[in-house]
Enzyme design. Structure first.
Site, PDB file in Angstrom:
ATOM      1  CB  ALA A 119      11.058   3.445  -7.185  1.00 17.39           C
ATOM      2  CB  SER A 126       9.113   6.169  -4.730  1.00 17.31           C
ATOM      3  OG  SER A 126       7.568   6.007  -5.310  1.00 17.31           O
ATOM      4  CG  ASP A 127      10.937   7.509 -10.991  1.00 13.30           C
ATOM      5  OD1 ASP A 127       9.858   7.807 -11.501  1.00 13.30           O
ATOM      6  OD2 ASP A 127      12.056   7.511 -11.615  1.00 13.30           O
ATOM      7  CB  CYS A 128       6.159   5.962 -11.240  1.00 14.63           C
ATOM      8  SG  CYS A 128       5.636   7.602 -11.061  1.00 14.63           S
TER       9      CYS A 128
END
Length: 716
Positions: free
Chosen positions: A264, A260-262
């Site tokens: 997200a 995941s993006d941080c």
């Protein structure tokens, strides 16, 4: 004998994947065995970016988060290459691959030292969250500097080359693990990325937003994909079954792991309000296909199991690709078969890498204007004045996600390194970024007026554009307009009121700016981007003629930023060279040099099965060697209505020596000529196609600028 050796080599290459299969099966068995031995709590702990060690299984602590956008980032000394938008301007896939390899080499060397020192902190691992292959669809987006420009084919080609360089060519082991991000439909605005829902048309999705990711997966075999913050069709991009399972794994055959993006996953409940709790958000992400979270919400995984939102089998499925990545990196245990485990410290900042960084900076700089003999500058010039807010500041070289080098060449240093010892050189900052000159006597303007030539370094830096939280004078990192800061423009006007010729403007930054007035005032204009640690020396090389300009714009420079579509509108109508009918000041693919190459004798053959074969003759009648970049564009039936106006399908860099004539050829497969339909499917349409080979994207503005172009009609 030679023919026999070639046959043996071909057989060895063909056999490599088959020979690798038993080893990959062995690693898979090891992964299964490790997971089998873990407790449930240990499994949970391995699904977050900052993972503790499991000593009884020989597993050391590991943080999955590392950055390598244009050099090993945020981890001490490393070679700092140009920002990706500047690398994209090289249009040189081979160079980009070499840079990816250099970054991976330094990463391996730093990893060895970090582990020897028992350092398991963030930015010491071998899983690099680069490249960013989002499409730079709007020049105001703060993170566009991280991308490879506005074209999906150029982005995919260069991004794939970067991945191949980083991951190495071993059939089993990874030099480092590269990551395609941010998947998908992510390109600003930064201010709303945690709650925005984007619903592009299926045509835009498959024509613009997904092709580069598909190339990275299918051609680059990228090991990691990072989900984005935003929703796509109502699902969080980091928790989307459509994106992560249906398209990525099932349709494209992706074999690696998804991060995941941080933050997200947290956004699934706190930003998008899809879930009511962290546990529900965890379940949505895991079931959609996510493997590891950058963030802290996976602390609720046990709660999700207790509530029967997930099963242990779900956890095992998520964990296995992560174990496989670490095994393919050769870092779960000391794997003697891994060829990358013993890289020496001498590779960090090596002479070879410094030379590569300089070459990349030279090849990426774009000459936009050159009149009245402004460039190249004679090294024996009598008087030279250098000025501007960015002239002596190394920060203006860096961009974002940068590492730290033990050597930087500012623009001022690079310029001074070239001139004769008999030249009088003066320097003043002239104006700070947003602080006007208040002194009644402006010596800088006087010195500019008195010099034979004046070089003004101006534009943007990382304080003015970047990711959310990085820039201090913008809308969460995005720029509110494409104007150059007013204080800098006022300063340039002051200089040019006194000095009517001999002004050279060097623009810095990671995105297009409004250059109309700059081009009216200056005799020469150069786009230097964020060229990395060797940027100053590279600038000196091209300004003084030791190297020729060869960079080409990887993104359109609009004429008027006020005429751009709204930043939050993800429709591609009116955006990029593929869909812009006007408002073009400098076109995609444009760039001048000190020479001129003529395009002649284009021959085109077309076949529905084989595709298009194109050849042409290039002739250099100048006194300078030229690295020319012929670009092939296709306009399909329905261009401008049901298809893009044109689309790039091939390009190459060809060095043409003074007086030389040579031929070059492009073989374009039929698949690359397909048109995306309204439902997102691809189809090779029947009818008449226009094939154009040109030195920039075809448009009326390109014609007005004298862009070389040859066109032919073919039927498919």
């Amino acid at each position: 004998m030679k023919k026999k050796n070639m046959m043996v080599a071909a057989l060895m290459v063909a056999a490599t994947p088959v020979m690798a299969q038993p080893k990959l099966e062995q690693l898979e068995q090891e992964a299964n065995a490790l997971i089998e031995k873990m407790t449930l709590e240990e499994k949970f702990s391995q699904l977050m970016n900052e993972t503790p060690g499991i000593p009884r299984l020989g597993i050391e602590p590991y943080d999955w988060w590392n950055e390598g956008l244009h050099g090993v980032g945020r981890s001490g000394r490393a070679t700092v290459f140009p920002q990706p938008i500047g690398l994209a301007a090289t249009f040189n896939a081979d160079l980009v691959k070499h840079i990816g390899d250099a970054i991976a080499t330094e990463a391996r060397a730093k990893y060895v030292v970090a582990r020897r020192n028992k350092n398991y902190a963030r930015y010491t691992g071998l899983t690099f969250w680069s490249p960013n292959v989002n499409i730079f669809r709007d020049p105001r987006w703060g993170r566009g500097m991280e991308t490879w420009g506005e074209d999906p084919f150029l982005t995919g080609t260069l991004g794939t080359a970067f991945v191949r360089g980083m991951q190495g060519d071993d059939p089993v082991y990874l030099k480092v693990a590269a990551c395609g991000k941010h998947y998908a439909v992510h390109s600003g605005p930064e201010a709303t990325r945690h709650e925005a829902n984007v619903e592009p048309s299926k045509r835009d999705l498959w024509e613009t937003y997904l092709p580069a990711f598909e190339m990275l997966v299918k051609e680059g075999k990228v090991e990691i994909i990072m989900g984005a913050y935003n929703r796509v069709y109502g699902e969080s991009a980091s928790g989307s079954k459509l994106l992560l399972t249906d398209i990525l794994r099932q349709q494209w055959g992706f074999k690696g792991h998804i991060v995941s993006d941080c933050g997200a996953v947290t956004d699934i409940f706190s930003g998008h309000h899809i879930a009511k709790t962290e546990a529900e958000a965890c379940a949505i992400a895991i079931k959609a296909g996510l493997n590891v979270e950058c963030g802290t919400s996976f602390r609720a995984l046990k709660e999700a199991l207790d509530q029967q939102l997930l099963t242990e089998d779900d956890i095992n499925r998520a964990l296995k690709p992560l174990m496989m990545t670490r095994l393919k990196l050769g870092i779960i245990h000391d794997d003697p078969d891994c060829p990358y485990n013993h890289v020496g410290e001498e590779q960090i900042g090596s002479a070879e890498h410094i030379s590569l960084a300089r070459q990349a900076a030279v090849e990426g700089m774009v000459l936009l204007k050159n009149e009245r003999g402004a460039l190249p500058i004679d090294k024996n010039i009598h008087t030279l004045f250098v000025t501007g807010a960015g002239a002596a500041d190394a920060f203006w070289l860096m961009g974002n996600y940068f590492g730290i080098s033990d050597r930087y060449s500012t623009y001022l240093q690079g310029i001074v390194s070239k001139v004769s010892n008999g030249t009088a050189v003066n320097y003043r900052p002239g104006v700070l970024e947003n602080t006007p000159t208040r002194n009644a006597i402006n010596w800088a303007v006087d010195e500019a007026a008195g010099a034979e030539k004046t070089i003004v370094i101006m534009g943007n830096n990382g304080n003015l554009e970047g990711e959310e939280g990085e820039a201090i004078d913008s809308e969460r990192g995005d720029r509110e307009s494409i104007s150059i800061p007013a204080s800098q423009m006022d300063y340039l006007r002051q200089i040019c009121r006194r000095k009517k010729q001999g002004v050279i403007v060097v623009l810095t930054g990671g995105s297009p700016v409004d250059v109309r007035e700059v081009c009216q005032l200056a005799d020469a204009v150069v786009m230097a981007w964020y060229p990395g640690q060797e940027g100053g020396y590279a600038l000196g090389d091209v300004l003084f003629g030791d190297a020729n300009f060869s960079g080409r714009l990887p993104i359109t420079f609009p004429e008027d930023g006020d005429r751009l579509p709204p930043l939050a509108d993800y429709s591609m109508r009116g955006r990029t060279y593929k869909y812009m009918t006007d408002n073009i000041y400098f076109p995609f693919g444009y760039g001048l040099s000190y020479g001129h190459v003529d395009y002649t004798d284009m021959q085109v053959k077309a076949d529905r099965k084989a595709g298009v074969t194109l050849s042409l003759t290039l002739t250099n009648n100048s006194d300078h060697a030229v690295s020319e970049t012929p670009q092939v564009y296709i306009s399909a039936p329905g261009a401008g209505t049901t298809a893009p106006l044109q689309q790039l399908v091939a390009f190459s860099r060809v060095t043409v020596e003074p007086g030389q004539t040579l031929s070059t050829r492009f073989d374009i497969p039929a698949e690359r000529l397909m048109t995306v339909q309204e439902d997102g499917s691809r189809k090779l349409l029947k009818g008449e196609y226009t094939v154009t080979v040109a030195s920039a994207a075809p448009s009326p503005r390109s014609q007005a600028l004298g862009v070389q172009a040859l066109s032919a009609k073919v039927k498919l």
